[in-house]
Design a protein around this motif. Structure first.
Motif, PDB file in Angstrom:
ATOM      1  N   ALA A  77       1.045  -1.108  -0.003  1.00  0.00           N
ATOM      2  CA  ALA A  77      -0.071   0.056  -0.118  1.00  0.00           C
ATOM      3  C   ALA A  77       0.937   1.180   0.183  1.00  0.00           C
ATOM      4  N   THR A  78       0.404   2.319  -0.833  1.00  0.00           N
ATOM      5  CA  THR A  78       1.259   3.572  -0.882  1.00  0.00           C
ATOM      6  C   THR A  78       0.806   4.680   0.104  1.00  0.00           C
ATOM      7  N   GLY A  79      -0.592   4.239   0.294  1.00  0.00           N
ATOM      8  CA  GLY A  79      -0.953   5.445   1.405  1.00  0.00           C
ATOM      9  C   GLY A  79      -2.406   4.920   1.945  1.00  0.00           C
ATOM     10  N   GLY A  80      -3.100   5.842   2.729  1.00  0.00           N
ATOM     11  CA  GLY A  80      -4.437   5.461   3.225  1.00  0.00           C
ATOM     12  C   GLY A  80      -4.079   5.338   4.849  1.00  0.00           C
ATOM     13  N   ASP A  81      -4.827   4.392   5.155  1.00  0.00           N
ATOM     14  CA  ASP A  81      -4.760   4.085   6.587  1.00  0.00           C
ATOM     15  C   ASP A  81      -3.493   3.176   7.131  1.00  0.00           C
ATOM     16  N   TYR A  82      -2.803   2.777   6.098  1.00  0.00           N
ATOM     17  CA  TYR A  82      -1.365   2.016   6.343  1.00  0.00           C
ATOM     18  C   TYR A  82      -0.712   1.962   5.063  1.00  0.00           C
ATOM     19  N   ALA A  83       0.592   1.743   5.140  1.00  0.00           N
ATOM     20  CA  ALA A  83       1.487   1.776   3.917  1.00  0.00           C
ATOM     21  C   ALA A  83       2.418   0.420   4.098  1.00  0.00           C
ATOM     22  N   GLY A  84       2.942  -0.198   2.982  1.00  0.00           N
ATOM     23  CA  GLY A  84       3.465  -1.361   2.996  1.00  0.00           C
ATOM     24  C   GLY A  84       2.709  -2.454   2.748  1.00  0.00           C
ATOM     25  N   VAL A  85       3.388  -3.776   2.736  1.00  0.00           N
ATOM     26  CA  VAL A  85       2.701  -5.183   2.480  1.00  0.00           C
ATOM     27  C   VAL A  85       2.201  -5.456   3.787  1.00  0.00           C
ATOM     28  N   GLN A  86       0.809  -5.393   3.806  1.00  0.00           N
ATOM     29  CA  GLN A  86       0.320  -5.850   5.038  1.00  0.00           C
ATOM     30  C   GLN A  86      -0.934  -6.419   4.524  1.00  0.00           C
ATOM     31  N   PRO A  87      -1.023  -7.784   4.560  1.00  0.00           N
ATOM     32  CA  PRO A  87      -2.380  -8.793   3.876  1.00  0.00           C
ATOM     33  C   PRO A  87      -3.407  -8.408   4.445  1.00  0.00           C
ATOM     34  N   MET A  88      -3.483  -8.360   5.874  1.00  0.00           N
ATOM     35  CA  MET A  88      -4.769  -8.009   6.475  1.00  0.00           C
ATOM     36  C   MET A  88      -4.734  -6.519   7.023  1.00  0.00           C
ATOM     37  N   GLY A  89      -4.050  -5.748   6.416  1.00  0.00           N
ATOM     38  CA  GLY A  89      -4.119  -4.606   6.828  1.00  0.00           C
ATOM     39  C   GLY A  89      -5.441  -3.750   7.037  1.00  0.00           C
ATOM     40  N   LEU A  90      -6.209  -4.005   6.232  1.00  0.00           N
ATOM     41  CA  LEU A  90      -7.604  -3.383   6.068  1.00  0.00           C
ATOM     42  C   LEU A  90      -8.613  -3.897   7.306  1.00  0.00           C
ATOM     43  N   PHE A  91      -8.177  -4.871   7.598  1.00  0.00           N
ATOM     44  CA  PHE A  91      -8.873  -5.298   9.001  1.00  0.00           C
ATOM     45  C   PHE A  91      -8.322  -4.919  10.356  1.00  0.00           C
ATOM     46  N   HIS A  92      -6.827  -4.932  10.347  1.00  0.00           N
ATOM     47  CA  HIS A  92      -6.196  -4.322  11.460  1.00  0.00           C
ATOM     48  C   HIS A  92      -6.588  -2.900  11.789  1.00  0.00           C
ATOM     49  N   VAL A  93      -6.556  -2.274  10.858  1.00  0.00           N
ATOM     50  CA  VAL A  93      -6.710  -0.631  11.329  1.00  0.00           C
ATOM     51  C   VAL A  93      -8.160  -0.268  10.865  1.00  0.00           C
ATOM     52  N   LEU A  94      -9.242  -1.024  10.981  1.00  0.00           N
ATOM     53  CA  LEU A  94     -10.465  -0.592  11.135  1.00  0.00           C
ATOM     54  C   LEU A  94     -10.883   0.480  12.291  1.00  0.00           C
ATOM     55  N   LYS A  95     -11.479   1.653  11.646  1.00  0.00           N
ATOM     56  CA  LYS A  95     -11.583   2.718  12.843  1.00  0.00           C
ATOM     57  C   LYS A  95     -13.020   3.254  12.736  1.00  0.00           C
ATOM     58  N   PRO A  96     -13.561   3.610  13.827  1.00  0.00           N
ATOM     59  CA  PRO A  96     -14.711   4.094  14.049  1.00  0.00           C
ATOM     60  C   PRO A  96     -15.009   5.411  13.519  1.00  0.00           C
ATOM     61  N   GLU A  97     -16.192   5.475  13.124  1.00  0.00           N
ATOM     62  CA  GLU A  97     -16.828   6.713  12.502  1.00  0.00           C
ATOM     63  C   GLU A  97     -16.838   7.840  13.760  1.00  0.00           C
ATOM     64  N   LYS A  98     -17.501   7.163  14.557  1.00  0.00           N
ATOM     65  CA  LYS A  98     -17.535   7.943  15.762  1.00  0.00           C
ATOM     66  C   LYS A  98     -16.035   7.831  16.704  1.00  0.00           C
ATOM     67  N   PRO A  99     -15.692   8.869  17.022  1.00  0.00           N
ATOM     68  CA  PRO A  99     -14.288   8.584  17.695  1.00  0.00           C
ATOM     69  C   PRO A  99     -14.322   7.922  18.956  1.00  0.00           C
ATOM     70  N   PHE A 100     -13.348   6.973  19.236  1.00  0.00           N
ATOM     71  CA  PHE A 100     -13.047   6.346  20.529  1.00  0.00           C
ATOM     72  C   PHE A 100     -13.893   5.185  20.791  1.00  0.00           C
ATOM     73  N   TYR A 101     -14.671   4.792  19.747  1.00  0.00           N
ATOM     74  CA  TYR A 101     -15.277   3.439  19.909  1.00  0.00           C
ATOM     75  C   TYR A 101     -14.462   2.406  19.696  1.00  0.00           C
ATOM     76  N   ARG A 102     -14.870   1.093  20.440  1.00  0.00           N
ATOM     77  CA  ARG A 102     -14.092   0.050  20.187  1.00  0.00           C
ATOM     78  C   ARG A 102     -14.784  -1.061  19.627  1.00  0.00           C
ATOM     79  N   LEU A 103     -14.215  -1.772  18.463  1.00  0.00           N
ATOM     80  CA  LEU A 103     -15.030  -2.680  17.882  1.00  0.00           C
ATOM     81  C   LEU A 103     -14.866  -4.277  18.826  1.00  0.00           C
ATOM     82  N   MET A 104     -16.184  -4.529  19.407  1.00  0.00           N
ATOM     83  CA  MET A 104     -16.335  -5.649  20.120  1.00  0.00           C
ATOM     84  C   MET A 104     -17.230  -6.466  19.917  1.00  0.00           C
TER      85      MET A 104
END
Length: 420
Positions: free
Chosen positions: A65-92
């Protein structure tokens, strides 16, 4: 024709996925987006930019990945950095039995980071991420005092038994226990305050409550062996260390980012009473972003006045695995683990191991849990800091989850076979 392929489409939340794009022009800039809505209606998302190769393909196992929420080779990066639209909420995941997290992956044929949210993707896929494997059963536990949920793997067993504890959030949290059961353990997700008729706050740790839970697990016909394990994080890890020390039923203990002393709450077990190191709330810090740091609230475990509050870990008969994030902003977890191990060494005890992860924060959970550096806690009016860096934290979760299971299988199970 542009194709987005994600395999498998149905999986356990701790399993890796293979994400590939084909049918693009060579050197095409694309945006990959992952999104889901949790059980409380909070929207989570992540995005990353990729260039297609000469064949018009993007394979996340090889492409950087060249940019966005992460960079570099991260096969599961899209899942690792899922972030909330409402700040400070934890995915559980709360309801582990009835539904998975449905995660949608969208492909956009341009830089979508600054585009309208109404833009249509050129390809999409939806994957189901379950926290329970087929055949796993959930049994509500309401013993004499014990409150929790027991997860049973399919089959007659015998299986190793494990108690699963979380920390200062309270309530009953089941997603790690359900994943452990999916990997072949009988796992008891144990609540110990802020749930049903349990105390609303943790004023004192009564170890007889946890002993009753261990005996319930040992007495189950599907559980084999002479002892059970504990997997715990934060305040739960502090309690787990006391369980390992004073309860002979506990033969394998995993302490994730905990302490080596009783803090804030006294420990009581039959005629034993351990007074706590008081919290130093006068040392609480609030960051420029309005985040609460409790790092300095924890009292000094090396102070002479606090020695009576230390857990005498040298009395533990079973094996102990300390798992720590070196960028934990809630506890100085590595120092606490090292102090416990040094104390054991001074008494000639070698039944302990340390896994220490640079860049990992406080919330080291199974790999299906996105990195969370700060989130709300129901007992505080400001979000709490947990610390860590996304890529290092994700790597720590993947490695530690494998090692935790190996540790439990090795020290609890003399029959059956590991599902690793």
């Amino acid at each position: 024709m542009v194709r987005l392929t994600v395999t498998p489409k149905v999986s356990l939340a701790d399993e890796p996925l293979k994400i590939q794009v084909s049918g693009l022009p060579p050197s095409q800039l694309v945006t990959l987006q992952a999104s889901l809505t949790d059980e409380k209606g909070v929207f989570f998302y992540s995005r990353a930019l990729y260039w297609s190769d000469k064949a018009g393909e993007v394979d996340l196992e090889r492409a950087a990945a060249t940019g966005g929420d992460y960079a570099g080779v991260q096969p599961m990066g899209l899942f690792h950095v899922l972030k909330p639209e409402k700040p400070f909420y934890r995915l559980m995941k709360r309801d582990v039995m009835q539904s998975p997290f449905q995660i949608r992956l969208d492909l956009f044929d341009s830089n979508h980071l600054f585009s309208s949210p109404h833009d249509q993707p050129v390809a999409s896929q939806t994957v189901d991420r379950w926290y329970v494997a087929p055949g796993v059963q959930r049994v509500q536990i309401r013993g004499n005092r014990v409150r929790g949920a027991l997860f049973l793997p399919p089959g007659d067993g015998p299986f190793p038994g494990v108690i699963d504890l979380f920390g200062g959030i309270g309530g009953l949290i089941e997603f790690r226990a359900s994943l452990l059961a999916s990997r072949g353990f009988v796992a008891l997700a144990l609540a110990y305050f802020a749930y049903e008729d349990l105390p609303s706050c943790l004023d004192e740790v009564d170890l007889e409550y946890f002993e009753e839970a261990a005996n319930i697990l040992l007495g189950h016909p599907k559980v084999g062996g002479a002892g059970v394990g504990v997997v715990a994080i934060c305040k739960g890890a502090e309690i787990a260390l006391a369980m390992a020390t004073f309860l002979p039923q506990i033969t394998a203990t995993v302490c994730i980012n905990g302490t080596n002393a009783m803090h804030g709450t006294a420990l009581r077990y039959r005629h034993l009473y351990v007074s706590p190191i008081p919290y130093r709330f006068e040392c609480v810090q609030i960051t420029a972003l309005g985040l609460l740091s409790l790092y300095s609230v924890i009292g000094d475990t090396q102070a002479e006045a606090n020695q009576g509050s230390l857990i005498p870990v040298e009395k533990a008969l079973g094996q102990i695995l300390f798992v720590v994030g070196e960028s934990d902003q809630n506890y100085n977890s590595k120092a606490f683990a090292e102090e416990a191990m040094e104390r054991m060494g001074q008494h000639g005890r070698k039944n302990c191991t340390l896994l220490s992860y640079p860049g990992a924060g406080h919330l080291i959970e199974p790999p299906g849990s996105p990195f969370c550096s700060c989130s709300w806690n129901p007992f505080f009016s400001l979000p709490l800091m947990w610390g860590g860096e996304a890529h290092a934290h994700a790597a720590a979760q993947e490695h530690s989850w494998r090692e935790i299971q190996k540790f439990l299988w090795h020290h609890l199970c003399h029959t059956g076979s590991s599902k690793l």
